[in-house]
Design a protein around this motif. Structure first.
Motif, PDB file in Angstrom:
ATOM      1  N   PRO A   1      91.281  58.299  47.787  1.00 17.39           N
ATOM      2  CA  PRO A   1      90.228  57.806  46.816  1.00 17.39           C
ATOM      3  C   PRO A   1      90.648  56.201  46.482  1.00 17.39           C
ATOM      4  O   PRO A   1      89.524  55.667  46.392  1.00 17.39           O
ATOM      5  CB  PRO A   1      90.609  58.748  45.920  1.00 17.39           C
ATOM      6  CG  PRO A   1      91.122  59.885  46.352  1.00 17.39           C
ATOM      7  CD  PRO A   1      92.021  59.513  47.351  1.00 17.39           C
ATOM      8  N   GLU A   2      91.699  55.869  46.394  1.00 13.28           N
ATOM      9  CA  GLU A   2      92.032  54.433  45.906  1.00 13.28           C
ATOM     10  C   GLU A   2      91.478  53.564  47.016  1.00 13.28           C
ATOM     11  O   GLU A   2      91.335  52.366  46.739  1.00 13.28           O
ATOM     12  CB  GLU A   2      93.464  54.342  45.426  1.00 13.28           C
ATOM     13  CG  GLU A   2      94.505  54.428  46.771  1.00 13.28           C
ATOM     14  CD  GLU A   2      94.988  55.880  46.822  1.00 13.28           C
ATOM     15  OE1 GLU A   2      96.184  56.073  47.323  1.00 13.28           O
ATOM     16  OE2 GLU A   2      94.243  56.763  46.281  1.00 13.28           O
ATOM     17  N   LEU A   3      91.495  53.985  48.313  1.00 14.94           N
ATOM     18  CA  LEU A   3      91.144  52.708  49.371  1.00 14.94           C
ATOM     19  C   LEU A   3      89.561  52.931  49.550  1.00 14.94           C
ATOM     20  O   LEU A   3      88.779  52.191  50.448  1.00 14.94           O
ATOM     21  CB  LEU A   3      91.887  53.205  50.635  1.00 14.94           C
ATOM     22  CG  LEU A   3      93.409  52.955  50.595  1.00 14.94           C
ATOM     23  CD1 LEU A   3      93.833  53.287  51.862  1.00 14.94           C
ATOM     24  CD2 LEU A   3      93.806  51.620  50.225  1.00 14.94           C
ATOM     25  N   SER A   4      88.766  54.103  48.994  1.00 16.84           N
ATOM     26  CA  SER A   4      87.371  53.972  49.093  1.00 16.84           C
ATOM     27  C   SER A   4      86.635  53.621  48.007  1.00 16.84           C
ATOM     28  O   SER A   4      85.526  54.208  48.100  1.00 16.84           O
ATOM     29  CB  SER A   4      87.301  55.350  49.669  1.00 16.84           C
ATOM     30  OG  SER A   4      87.532  56.611  48.915  1.00 16.84           O
ATOM     31  N   GLN A   5      87.130  53.006  47.112  1.00 14.60           N
ATOM     32  CA  GLN A   5      86.449  52.620  45.793  1.00 14.60           C
ATOM     33  C   GLN A   5      85.911  51.127  45.879  1.00 14.60           C
ATOM     34  O   GLN A   5      86.883  50.485  46.792  1.00 14.60           O
ATOM     35  CB  GLN A   5      87.416  52.502  44.623  1.00 14.60           C
ATOM     36  CG  GLN A   5      87.798  54.209  44.333  1.00 14.60           C
ATOM     37  CD  GLN A   5      86.693  55.032  44.191  1.00 14.60           C
ATOM     38  OE1 GLN A   5      85.744  54.832  43.589  1.00 14.60           O
ATOM     39  NE2 GLN A   5      86.800  56.314  44.884  1.00 14.60           N
TER      40      GLN A   5
ATOM     41  N   ASP B   1      85.848  47.190  45.432  1.00 21.61           N
ATOM     42  CA  ASP B   1      86.831  46.206  45.038  1.00 21.61           C
ATOM     43  C   ASP B   1      86.244  45.252  44.047  1.00 21.61           C
ATOM     44  O   ASP B   1      85.280  44.553  44.488  1.00 21.61           O
ATOM     45  CB  ASP B   1      87.422  45.569  46.301  1.00 21.61           C
ATOM     46  CG  ASP B   1      88.662  44.857  45.877  1.00 21.61           C
ATOM     47  OD1 ASP B   1      88.281  43.841  45.110  1.00 21.61           O
ATOM     48  OD2 ASP B   1      89.522  44.821  46.605  1.00 21.61           O
TER      49      ASP B   1
END
Length: 173
Positions: A10-14, A16
């Motif tokens: 999830p932290e990489l698909s939010q 920026d």
């Protein structure tokens, strides 16, 4: 055999926030004639010292996402979409670094003026373009920083000399 699909954490698909902020605050500039247009993203005061950043291959201004805010408070940061990338026109074949550098030099003269000095930052492919750009604009750069430059010298293959069974002064020959 089919490879399993692994979802991104999830932290990489939010979204920026920093990329969004830079995209939303960039000024867009176009230079060059029809068919050879170059798109520039610009940040910072227009009357500040100019810093030109050349991105790597298959990139654009986000290659410098961690640098733009650091420099744009006291520099006019200009990042072109190198011809053939991003929103810039694709140059005609055959594409050569020296031709792209000449096109960038003309476009930069149009954007900042033909006598304005600038700081040059080149990353990867942009570093490779920096060499020919230096030749197009001799003496215009006040500072040059190349990060992992690619292709700034013709390839050279050193002569292979066997050192097997050689000793002492015989190794120097």
């Amino acid at each position: 055999m089919q490879m399993p699909v692994v979802p991104l954490p999830p932290e990489l698909s939010q979204p920026d926030a920093q990329l969004d902020q830079l995209r939303d605050t960039a000024r867009s500039i176009w230079s060059g004639p029809e068919g050879a247009r170059i798109h520039w993203a610009e940040w910072g005061p227009r009357d500040a010292p100019v810093m030109v950043m050349l991105h790597g291959a298959y990139g654009s201004w986000p290659h410098f996402v961690r640098n733009i805010n650091a420099f744009s408070h006291d520099h006019r940061v200009l990042i072109p979409d190198i011809p053939g990338y991003g929103r810039s026109d694709t140059p005609p074949a055959p594409v050569r670094l020296v031709d792209i550098a000449a096109q960038l030099a003309r476009a930069l003269d149009e954007v900042i003026g033909p006598d304005t000095p600038y700081r040059l930052v080149g990353f990867s492919f942009g570093g490779g373009l920096s060499g020919p750009l230096l030749l197009e604009h001799p003496g215009r750069q006040t500072h040059v920083l190349l990060g992992a430059p690619a292709g700034i010298a013709p390839p050279a293959t050193p002569a292979m000399v066997s050192v097997r069974n050689r000793t002492g002064d015989d190794l120097i020959a």
